[in-house]
Scaffold this motif. Structure first.
Motif, PDB file in Angstrom:
ATOM      1  N   MET A 182       0.818  -1.204   0.000  1.00 53.23           N
ATOM      2  CA  MET A 182       0.000   0.000   0.000  1.00 53.23           C
ATOM      3  C   MET A 182       0.865   1.273   0.000  1.00 53.23           C
ATOM      4  O   MET A 182       0.505   2.290  -0.602  1.00 53.23           O
ATOM      5  CB  MET A 182      -0.932  -0.001   1.216  1.00 53.23           C
ATOM      6  CG  MET A 182      -2.064  -1.019   1.150  1.00 53.23           C
ATOM      7  SD  MET A 182      -3.227  -0.712  -0.219  1.00 53.23           S
ATOM      8  CE  MET A 182      -2.646  -1.896  -1.424  1.00 53.23           C
ATOM      9  N   ALA A 183       2.033   1.192   0.663  1.00 52.17           N
ATOM     10  CA  ALA A 183       2.951   2.343   0.677  1.00 52.17           C
ATOM     11  C   ALA A 183       3.493   2.604  -0.727  1.00 52.17           C
ATOM     12  O   ALA A 183       3.560   3.748  -1.186  1.00 52.17           O
ATOM     13  CB  ALA A 183       4.092   2.089   1.656  1.00 52.17           C
ATOM     14  N   PHE A 184       3.892   1.532  -1.432  1.00 49.87           N
ATOM     15  CA  PHE A 184       4.346   1.677  -2.828  1.00 49.87           C
ATOM     16  C   PHE A 184       3.242   2.270  -3.689  1.00 49.87           C
ATOM     17  O   PHE A 184       3.485   3.136  -4.531  1.00 49.87           O
ATOM     18  CB  PHE A 184       4.760   0.319  -3.391  1.00 49.87           C
ATOM     19  CG  PHE A 184       6.184  -0.063  -3.093  1.00 49.87           C
ATOM     20  CD1 PHE A 184       7.238   0.673  -3.617  1.00 49.87           C
ATOM     21  CD2 PHE A 184       6.472  -1.154  -2.291  1.00 49.87           C
ATOM     22  CE1 PHE A 184       8.554   0.327  -3.359  1.00 49.87           C
ATOM     23  CE2 PHE A 184       7.780  -1.509  -2.015  1.00 49.87           C
ATOM     24  CZ  PHE A 184       8.823  -0.770  -2.542  1.00 49.87           C
ATOM     25  N   LEU A 185       2.023   1.791  -3.485  1.00 52.71           N
ATOM     26  CA  LEU A 185       0.898   2.287  -4.275  1.00 52.71           C
ATOM     27  C   LEU A 185       0.664   3.770  -4.014  1.00 52.71           C
ATOM     28  O   LEU A 185       0.416   4.544  -4.947  1.00 52.71           O
ATOM     29  CB  LEU A 185      -0.368   1.491  -3.931  1.00 52.71           C
ATOM     30  CG  LEU A 185      -1.644   1.856  -4.703  1.00 52.71           C
ATOM     31  CD1 LEU A 185      -1.451   1.651  -6.195  1.00 52.71           C
ATOM     32  CD2 LEU A 185      -2.820   1.022  -4.201  1.00 52.71           C
ATOM     33  N   PHE A 186       0.752   4.193  -2.764  1.00 53.68           N
ATOM     34  CA  PHE A 186       0.533   5.600  -2.407  1.00 53.68           C
ATOM     35  C   PHE A 186       1.600   6.493  -3.043  1.00 53.68           C
ATOM     36  O   PHE A 186       1.288   7.525  -3.648  1.00 53.68           O
ATOM     37  CB  PHE A 186       0.542   5.765  -0.886  1.00 53.68           C
ATOM     38  CG  PHE A 186       0.167   7.147  -0.424  1.00 53.68           C
ATOM     39  CD1 PHE A 186      -1.175   7.478  -0.224  1.00 53.68           C
ATOM     40  CD2 PHE A 186       1.130   8.124  -0.223  1.00 53.68           C
ATOM     41  CE1 PHE A 186      -1.533   8.760   0.189  1.00 53.68           C
ATOM     42  CE2 PHE A 186       0.781   9.401   0.188  1.00 53.68           C
ATOM     43  CZ  PHE A 186      -0.559   9.717   0.397  1.00 53.68           C
ATOM     44  N   VAL A 236      -7.163   2.726   3.233  1.00 57.78           N
ATOM     45  CA  VAL A 236      -6.796   1.309   3.322  1.00 57.78           C
ATOM     46  C   VAL A 236      -5.600   1.123   4.256  1.00 57.78           C
ATOM     47  O   VAL A 236      -5.558   0.178   5.059  1.00 57.78           O
ATOM     48  CB  VAL A 236      -6.480   0.735   1.926  1.00 57.78           C
ATOM     49  CG1 VAL A 236      -5.947  -0.690   2.036  1.00 57.78           C
ATOM     50  CG2 VAL A 236      -7.717   0.755   1.055  1.00 57.78           C
ATOM     51  N   ILE A 237      -4.621   2.023   4.181  1.00 59.59           N
ATOM     52  CA  ILE A 237      -3.450   1.939   5.059  1.00 59.59           C
ATOM     53  C   ILE A 237      -3.878   2.061   6.526  1.00 59.59           C
ATOM     54  O   ILE A 237      -3.437   1.285   7.387  1.00 59.59           O
ATOM     55  CB  ILE A 237      -2.413   3.029   4.695  1.00 59.59           C
ATOM     56  CG1 ILE A 237      -1.796   2.723   3.320  1.00 59.59           C
ATOM     57  CG2 ILE A 237      -1.321   3.119   5.761  1.00 59.59           C
ATOM     58  CD1 ILE A 237      -0.875   3.813   2.794  1.00 59.59           C
ATOM     59  N   LEU A 238      -4.773   3.006   6.826  1.00 58.52           N
ATOM     60  CA  LEU A 238      -5.241   3.192   8.201  1.00 58.52           C
ATOM     61  C   LEU A 238      -6.028   1.971   8.689  1.00 58.52           C
ATOM     62  O   LEU A 238      -5.850   1.519   9.832  1.00 58.52           O
ATOM     63  CB  LEU A 238      -6.107   4.452   8.293  1.00 58.52           C
ATOM     64  CG  LEU A 238      -5.378   5.788   8.070  1.00 58.52           C
ATOM     65  CD1 LEU A 238      -6.372   6.942   8.050  1.00 58.52           C
ATOM     66  CD2 LEU A 238      -4.332   6.007   9.163  1.00 58.52           C
ATOM     67  N   LEU A 239      -6.892   1.412   7.818  1.00 57.19           N
ATOM     68  CA  LEU A 239      -7.671   0.224   8.195  1.00 57.19           C
ATOM     69  C   LEU A 239      -6.767  -0.981   8.442  1.00 57.19           C
ATOM     70  O   LEU A 239      -6.984  -1.748   9.390  1.00 57.19           O
ATOM     71  CB  LEU A 239      -8.685  -0.112   7.093  1.00 57.19           C
ATOM     72  CG  LEU A 239      -9.887   0.821   6.953  1.00 57.19           C
ATOM     73  CD1 LEU A 239     -10.691   0.454   5.708  1.00 57.19           C
ATOM     74  CD2 LEU A 239     -10.775   0.759   8.199  1.00 57.19           C
ATOM     75  N   SER A 240      -5.753  -1.143   7.600  1.00 50.01           N
ATOM     76  CA  SER A 240      -4.861  -2.291   7.766  1.00 50.01           C
ATOM     77  C   SER A 240      -3.993  -2.150   9.013  1.00 50.01           C
ATOM     78  O   SER A 240      -3.689  -3.145   9.682  1.00 50.01           O
ATOM     79  CB  SER A 240      -3.991  -2.479   6.520  1.00 50.01           C
ATOM     80  OG  SER A 240      -3.254  -1.319   6.233  1.00 50.01           O
ATOM     81  N   MET A 242      -7.524   9.022  -6.108  1.00 47.78           N
ATOM     82  CA  MET A 242      -7.190   7.720  -5.535  1.00 47.78           C
ATOM     83  C   MET A 242      -6.359   7.839  -4.255  1.00 47.78           C
ATOM     84  O   MET A 242      -6.367   6.933  -3.407  1.00 47.78           O
ATOM     85  CB  MET A 242      -6.430   6.898  -6.574  1.00 47.78           C
ATOM     86  CG  MET A 242      -6.427   5.406  -6.299  1.00 47.78           C
ATOM     87  SD  MET A 242      -5.746   4.509  -7.684  1.00 47.78           S
ATOM     88  CE  MET A 242      -7.012   4.827  -8.921  1.00 47.78           C
ATOM     89  N   LEU A 243      -5.625   8.916  -4.096  1.00 45.73           N
ATOM     90  CA  LEU A 243      -4.741   9.080  -2.937  1.00 45.73           C
ATOM     91  C   LEU A 243      -5.462   8.904  -1.594  1.00 45.73           C
ATOM     92  O   LEU A 243      -4.998   8.141  -0.738  1.00 45.73           O
ATOM     93  CB  LEU A 243      -4.038  10.436  -2.994  1.00 45.73           C
ATOM     94  CG  LEU A 243      -2.847  10.529  -3.966  1.00 45.73           C
ATOM     95  CD1 LEU A 243      -2.383  11.967  -4.086  1.00 45.73           C
ATOM     96  CD2 LEU A 243      -1.703   9.645  -3.483  1.00 45.73           C
ATOM     97  N   PRO A 244      -6.592   9.594  -1.356  1.00 44.07           N
ATOM     98  CA  PRO A 244      -7.265   9.395  -0.062  1.00 44.07           C
ATOM     99  C   PRO A 244      -7.791   7.980   0.138  1.00 44.07           C
ATOM    100  O   PRO A 244      -7.829   7.486   1.273  1.00 44.07           O
ATOM    101  CB  PRO A 244      -8.416  10.417  -0.092  1.00 44.07           C
ATOM    102  CG  PRO A 244      -8.603  10.777  -1.521  1.00 44.07           C
ATOM    103  CD  PRO A 244      -7.257  10.640  -2.147  1.00 44.07           C
ATOM    104  N   LEU A 245      -8.182   7.291  -0.946  1.00 43.86           N
ATOM    105  CA  LEU A 245      -8.674   5.924  -0.821  1.00 43.86           C
ATOM    106  C   LEU A 245      -7.564   4.989  -0.361  1.00 43.86           C
ATOM    107  O   LEU A 245      -7.764   4.124   0.500  1.00 43.86           O
ATOM    108  CB  LEU A 245      -9.245   5.436  -2.159  1.00 43.86           C
ATOM    109  CG  LEU A 245     -10.470   6.184  -2.689  1.00 43.86           C
ATOM    110  CD1 LEU A 245     -10.865   5.640  -4.057  1.00 43.86           C
ATOM    111  CD2 LEU A 245     -11.636   6.052  -1.710  1.00 43.86           C
ATOM    112  N   VAL A 246      -6.366   5.167  -0.935  1.00 49.34           N
ATOM    113  CA  VAL A 246      -5.224   4.348  -0.513  1.00 49.34           C
ATOM    114  C   VAL A 246      -4.874   4.653   0.946  1.00 49.34           C
ATOM    115  O   VAL A 246      -4.553   3.736   1.719  1.00 49.34           O
ATOM    116  CB  VAL A 246      -4.012   4.602  -1.430  1.00 49.34           C
ATOM    117  CG1 VAL A 246      -2.815   3.759  -0.977  1.00 49.34           C
ATOM    118  CG2 VAL A 246      -4.350   4.278  -2.875  1.00 49.34           C
TER     119      VAL A 246
END
Length: 482
Positions: free
Chosen positions: A81-85, A176-180, A169-173
């Motif tokens: 997720m960090a790479f994706l962000f 996901v990071i916060l949920l994980s 897309m940035l806030p959506l990623v």
């Protein structure tokens, strides 16, 4: 494992992350003509936004079998997720094509980790009889995301800039990071494995050189010394990679999974299906926008019904797989896919919008019966200790088939378009340059689709002769040889 596994929390969080990762893979497809104009580049250059993404996936996926032994589920998911962000941020601010491509490669690094990770998690936390249904829901991410991506991009580009695809897309990623961080738990134990750097080197050079050679064949010709050298180099290094995997005590990618006949058969069919799927996702937007003058939004709306049907059918096909087994499901999918591809081998300047929309719906129904059922059927025949390697092999093959298929189809389209332009100019000197470009492009598209139809027919014959594997046969056979 330190914590009980809560599938109701674990799977939705991972599915959302994988959906966003895969969404990025094809979200720019309908924007390629616009990006070609904005950055003043040709089809063989702009296609690296797609093939480069899949190439990094293909290089990284074999390493994930090692990563899943060395690091926890939580660490790997957060890293992806960090790479994706980071990649999405680079794409959003890209001042030119090079920075946009770098951003895409960062996104690909995240996607390359997450899909084999997600599939391995399913095989750890779900019993065999429930995996088809679980993998069907993964199909929502794996098939629906690439299908819905161009539709979303079409709406964004019609009313704003392509940059807002990534800004949105940035806030959506981030969510996901916060949920994980809050909910994600580990599902497997780690070990002190060592990374085989030689294997990584062989696979990187092999896959990279092969794809580079295929990608440049359209511009430079199949007889070009540069093209032939890179293709030969790719093949040599891939042979070295395979030899090392077969002789190593701790291979990067355990190729013994191919000793199981069902796994090998489903992999061959998957490769052919991936060629067809990615070819259509590239060719159709180019035909609609370049040859027919439809807008990005028009293209997106044409693809939307097929994407929605795909979403509905993926979990259904997973349940049908659990009930009937792979062969009837795959044959059903191919009986939808083959007429759908044949139906676009004779496109003209007057092919109707509604015809193409209905045909795309049928294609998507076929794909929903093929992609995840094929993967699940192959992986179900492997013993537990090979599940992570089987998942890595499956995803490696899927990504490489997509990247090589995309490069190959663009090469065929470019070469045949150029050939038709020469033939038309010689036959009729009265064509204006724009008429010549239009007619030759449509004929080149038809030739590319015809090649895909041949691959689909081959997939059908392989499926017809697929033998029915008895329950546990593949597992026992593999365990006896290990």
């Amino acid at each position: 494992m330190n914590h009980p596994i809560n599938k109701k929390i674990l799977m939705p969080v991972m599915l959302l992350g994988s959906f966003l990762s895969i969404l990025n893979q094809t979200i720019l497809n309908v924007a390629l003509p616009d990006l070609m104009n904005e950055f003043e580049i040709g089809p063989t250059t702009v296609q690296w936004l797609i093939t480069g993404f899949m190439l990094v996936n293909g290089i990284l996926v074999p390493v994930t079998a090692f990563l899943m032994k060395r690091f926890t589920t939580r660490q790997l998911f957060l890293s992806s997720m960090a790479f994706l962000f980071v990649g999405t941020f680079f794409c959003a601010i890209a001042p030119g094509f090079k920075i946009l491509l770098i951003g895409r490669l960062f996104q690909a690094a995240g996607a390359g980790i997450i899909m084999p990770l997600l599939m391995t998690v399913v095989f750890v936390v779900f019993p065999k009889e429930g995996r088809g249904t679980a993998m069907g829901f993964i199909g929502l991410a794996m098939i629906f995301a690439p299908a819905i991506g161009p539709t979303l991009a079409g709406f964004v580009i019609e009313y704003s800039s392509w940059r807002w695809i990534f800004i949105g897309m940035l806030p959506l990623v981030a969510v996901v990071i916060l949920l994980s961080l809050k909910f994600l738990t580990n599902v497997s134990e780690t070990s002190k494995s060592k990374l085989d750097l030689t294997s990584v080197f062989f696979s990187t050079i092999g896959f990279g050189a092969l794809l580079f050679g295929l990608s440049n064949a359209g511009d430079k010709g199949w007889g070009s010394a540069e093209v032939l050298i890179f293709i030969a180099m790719g093949i040599i290094f891939l042979i070295l990679f395979c030899q090392r995997q077969l002789t190593s005590d701790d291979p990067l990618l355990d190729l013994s999974v191919f000793k199981v006949p069902m796994f090998t058969t489903t992999t061959i069919i998957s490769v052919l299906v991936m060629f067809v799927m990615y070819a259509d996702m590239i060719l159709l937007p180019i035909y609609l926008q370049t040859s027919r003058g439809f807008s990005v939004l028009d293209t997106a709306l044409l693809l939307l019904p097929g994407a929605l049907v795909n979403a509905l059918m993926s979990p259904v096909s997973g349940r049908l797989l659990d009930k009937f087994g792979p062969k009837p499901i795959v044959i059903t999918g191919l009986l939808f896919l083959l007429p759908s591809i044949w139906g676009v081998t004779n496109l003209t300047e007057t092919t109707t919008y509604n015809y193409l929309m209905i045909r795309t719906v049928f294609l998507r129904i076929g794909l929903s019966f093929l992609t995840m059922p094929l993967n699940t059927a192959g992986l179900n025949t492997l013993p537990t200790h090979l599940s992570s390697h089987g998942s890595a092999v499956t995803n490696t093959v899927r990504q490489l088939a997509g990247s090589i298929g995309t490069a190959l189809i663009i090469t065929i389209f470019t070469a045949r378009t150029s050939s038709h332009a020469t033939e038309l100019a010689d036959a009729n000197q009265s064509f204006s340059p724009s008429q010549l470009a239009l007619k030759s492009s449509i004929l080149g598209t038809n030739d590319a689709y015809l090649f895909m139809l041949i691959l689909g027919i081959i997939a059908f014959f392989v499926t017809v002769f697929m033998r029915k594997e008895r329950s546990g046969e593949g597992i026992e056979a593999t365990e006896e040889k290990n």
